[in-house]
Design a protein around this motif. Structure first.
Motif, mmCIF file in Angstrom:
data_model
loop_
_atom_site.group_PDB
_atom_site.id
_atom_site.type_symbol
_atom_site.label_atom_id
_atom_site.label_comp_id
_atom_site.label_asym_id
_atom_site.label_seq_id
_atom_site.Cartn_x
_atom_site.Cartn_y
_atom_site.Cartn_z
ATOM 1 N N LEU A 1 10.294 11.417 42.363
ATOM 2 C CA LEU A 1 10.500 10.240 41.513
ATOM 3 C C LEU A 1 9.153 9.687 41.046
ATOM 4 O O LEU A 1 8.241 9.504 41.842
ATOM 5 C CB LEU A 1 11.245 9.154 42.287
ATOM 6 C CG LEU A 1 12.752 9.317 42.471
ATOM 7 C CD1 LEU A 1 13.301 8.153 43.293
ATOM 8 C CD2 LEU A 1 13.481 9.415 41.134
ATOM 9 N N HIS A 2 9.059 9.444 39.754
ATOM 10 C CA HIS A 2 7.825 8.892 39.172
ATOM 11 C C HIS A 2 8.161 8.121 37.906
ATOM 12 O O HIS A 2 9.264 8.230 37.372
ATOM 13 C CB HIS A 2 6.844 10.012 38.851
ATOM 14 C CG HIS A 2 7.324 10.937 37.757
ATOM 15 N ND1 HIS A 2 8.198 11.966 37.994
ATOM 16 C CD2 HIS A 2 7.087 10.956 36.426
ATOM 17 C CE1 HIS A 2 8.461 12.594 36.864
ATOM 18 N NE2 HIS A 2 7.807 12.002 35.881
ATOM 19 N N GLN A 3 7.189 7.352 37.435
ATOM 20 C CA GLN A 3 7.297 6.692 36.131
ATOM 21 C C GLN A 3 6.340 7.403 35.181
ATOM 22 O O GLN A 3 5.295 7.872 35.602
ATOM 23 C CB GLN A 3 6.846 5.231 36.215
ATOM 24 C CG GLN A 3 7.775 4.317 36.974
ATOM 25 C CD GLN A 3 7.149 2.934 37.119
ATOM 26 O OE1 GLN A 3 6.084 2.793 37.713
ATOM 27 N NE2 GLN A 3 7.805 1.921 36.580
ATOM 28 N N ASP A 4 6.685 7.473 33.901
ATOM 29 C CA ASP A 4 5.752 7.992 32.894
ATOM 30 C C ASP A 4 5.033 6.785 32.323
ATOM 31 O O ASP A 4 5.610 6.037 31.518
ATOM 32 C CB ASP A 4 6.510 8.729 31.781
ATOM 33 C CG ASP A 4 7.059 10.068 32.248
ATOM 34 O OD1 ASP A 4 7.093 10.326 33.453
ATOM 35 O OD2 ASP A 4 7.460 10.849 31.377
ATOM 36 N N ARG A 5 3.790 6.582 32.770
ATOM 37 C CA ARG A 5 3.102 5.359 32.366
ATOM 38 C C ARG A 5 1.643 5.594 32.002
ATOM 39 O O ARG A 5 0.829 4.685 32.042
ATOM 40 C CB ARG A 5 3.229 4.295 33.450
ATOM 41 C CG ARG A 5 2.825 4.754 34.831
ATOM 42 C CD ARG A 5 3.002 3.665 35.858
ATOM 43 N NE ARG A 5 2.404 2.432 35.415
ATOM 44 C CZ ARG A 5 2.778 1.215 35.788
ATOM 45 N NH1 ARG A 5 3.785 1.068 36.634
ATOM 46 N NH2 ARG A 5 2.163 0.158 35.353
ATOM 47 N N TYR B 1 12.100 4.996 36.912
ATOM 48 C CA TYR B 1 11.736 6.116 37.781
ATOM 49 C C TYR B 1 12.686 7.288 37.544
ATOM 50 O O TYR B 1 13.882 7.095 37.278
ATOM 51 C CB TYR B 1 11.797 5.690 39.254
ATOM 52 C CG TYR B 1 10.547 4.967 39.693
ATOM 53 C CD1 TYR B 1 9.487 5.665 40.261
ATOM 54 C CD2 TYR B 1 10.426 3.589 39.516
ATOM 55 C CE1 TYR B 1 8.334 5.007 40.654
ATOM 56 C CE2 TYR B 1 9.269 2.920 39.906
ATOM 57 C CZ TYR B 1 8.220 3.640 40.483
ATOM 58 O OH TYR B 1 7.081 3.005 40.856
ATOM 59 N N HIS B 2 12.144 8.501 37.629
ATOM 60 C CA HIS B 2 12.968 9.696 37.429
ATOM 61 C C HIS B 2 12.294 10.880 38.102
ATOM 62 O O HIS B 2 11.101 10.830 38.430
ATOM 63 C CB HIS B 2 13.146 9.959 35.929
ATOM 64 C CG HIS B 2 11.837 10.147 35.225
ATOM 65 N ND1 HIS B 2 11.063 9.082 34.832
ATOM 66 C CD2 HIS B 2 11.137 11.257 34.903
ATOM 67 C CE1 HIS B 2 9.953 9.528 34.287
ATOM 68 N NE2 HIS B 2 9.948 10.852 34.311
ATOM 69 N N GLY B 3 13.067 11.961 38.263
ATOM 70 C CA GLY B 3 12.533 13.181 38.859
ATOM 71 C C GLY B 3 13.582 14.264 38.796
ATOM 72 O O GLY B 3 14.658 14.050 38.223
ATOM 73 N N PHE C 1 8.164 15.417 25.217
ATOM 74 C CA PHE C 1 7.398 14.994 24.039
ATOM 75 C C PHE C 1 7.092 13.524 24.179
ATOM 76 O O PHE C 1 7.983 12.716 24.467
ATOM 77 C CB PHE C 1 8.213 15.218 22.772
ATOM 78 C CG PHE C 1 8.524 16.664 22.519
ATOM 79 C CD1 PHE C 1 7.667 17.447 21.772
ATOM 80 C CD2 PHE C 1 9.682 17.243 23.030
ATOM 81 C CE1 PHE C 1 7.948 18.785 21.533
ATOM 82 C CE2 PHE C 1 9.978 18.580 22.795
ATOM 83 C CZ PHE C 1 9.108 19.360 22.043
ATOM 84 N N ARG C 2 5.843 13.187 23.966
ATOM 85 C CA ARG C 2 5.404 11.796 24.094
ATOM 86 C C ARG C 2 4.483 11.417 22.951
ATOM 87 O O ARG C 2 3.887 12.271 22.309
ATOM 88 C CB ARG C 2 4.612 11.590 25.391
ATOM 89 C CG ARG C 2 5.331 11.887 26.682
ATOM 90 C CD ARG C 2 4.876 13.193 27.285
ATOM 91 N NE ARG C 2 5.661 13.581 28.450
ATOM 92 C CZ ARG C 2 5.348 13.237 29.688
ATOM 93 N NH1 ARG C 2 4.257 12.517 29.926
ATOM 94 N NH2 ARG C 2 6.099 13.589 30.698
ATOM 95 N N ARG C 3 4.345 10.122 22.776
ATOM 96 C CA ARG C 3 3.276 9.584 21.932
ATOM 97 C C ARG C 3 2.260 9.025 22.919
ATOM 98 O O ARG C 3 2.494 7.966 23.517
ATOM 99 C CB ARG C 3 3.851 8.500 21.010
ATOM 100 C CG ARG C 3 2.868 7.928 20.033
ATOM 101 C CD ARG C 3 2.778 8.748 18.764
ATOM 102 N NE ARG C 3 1.428 8.660 18.228
ATOM 103 C CZ ARG C 3 0.937 9.406 17.256
ATOM 104 N NH1 ARG C 3 1.699 10.343 16.687
ATOM 105 N NH2 ARG C 3 -0.272 9.252 16.847
HETATM 106 FE FE FE Z 1 8.437 12.142 33.767
#
Ligand code: FE
Ligand code: MD6
Length: 216
Positions: free
Chosen positions: A133-137, A189-191, A212-214
């Motif tokens: 589990l993590h955040q994309d930050r 949070y996700h994983g 895909f991210r900005r």
């Molecule tokens: Fe992620």
């Protein structure tokens, strides 16, 4: 005549809402999957898959590559985006048009119109690999969504809350499924749970995930 008309219709689009701001587009990438996988091979010929180290010194079970103007890296100095591949010192490979177009179409379909990714992280999971589990930050501006494409072997995706201790939903993801999230869900949070061994006609014993991210 009627038959010809129906043949022109786009495949049915199923929008599955997980929580506010997060949707699953089932099978959205299936028809383009072979092209995507060919393009992933092209990218990985220039920026080979590698097992990066977390800042804490653990080697990740997932192998990663990137394409686009920015790539995500982790090492002893931390997590960040950077314009060059630390292995080669060269800019990351250009984001293939097939990948970019799919990400923009998926974001549009999910209601995030005008998404223009500058980074695509490619994760390759062998059996036994998982992502905690993590955040994309690490991105600059959380107003942009993230588009996540699953290819090959299925896995169970965990989708939690804004705090780590919130019990996550379990969402099975199959080949071609696309998850899009942003807005109020952007920092959840996700994983993914441990990948089970199997064989997929297009990817063999791997699961690939494109996010895909900005970044900037
Ligand atoms: Fe992620
Ligand atoms: C994966 N995905 O599905 C890992 N992050 O392999 C992610 O970490 C992820 O799917 C942000 C948004 C969507 C994701």
């Amino acid at each position: 005549m009627t038959q010809d008309l129906f043949r022109e219709l786009p495949p049915e689009l199923t929008l599955e809402n997980l929580v506010e701001g997060a949707v699953v587009l089932r099978q959205f990438a299936v028809s383009e999957a072979e092209q995507l996988l060919t393009d992933i091979q092209q990218v990985s010929a220039k920026a080979p898959f590698r097992h990066m180290k977390t800042p804490g010194g653990h080697t990740m079970s997932v192998a990663m590559s990137c394409c686009g103007d920015q790539g995500w890296v982790t090492d002893s100095r931390g997590y960040r985006y950077q314009p060059e591949d630390p292995v080669s010192g060269l800019p990351w490979p250009t984001m293939p048009e097939s990948l970019r177009t799919l990400a923009m179409k998926a974001a549009d379909a999910a209601g995030f119109v005008g998404f223009d990714p500058d980074a695509c992280l490619i994760n390759r999971y062998p059996p036994g690999a998982k992502m905690g589990l993590h955040q994309d930050r690490d991105e600059q501006d959380f107003s942009h969504p993230i588009v996540s494409v699953s290819l090959g072997l299925p896995v169970v995706f965990q989708f939690g809350g804004l705090k780590r201790n919130e019990r996550p939903l379990r969402v099975p993801l199959a080949h071609g499924d696309v998850v899009v999230w942003g807005g109020p869900a952007r920092l959840r949070y996700h994983g993914v749970l441990t990948l089970k061994a199997g064989t997929h006609a297009l990817t063999g014993d791997y699961r690939y995930n494109l996010t895909f991210r900005r970044a900037c």
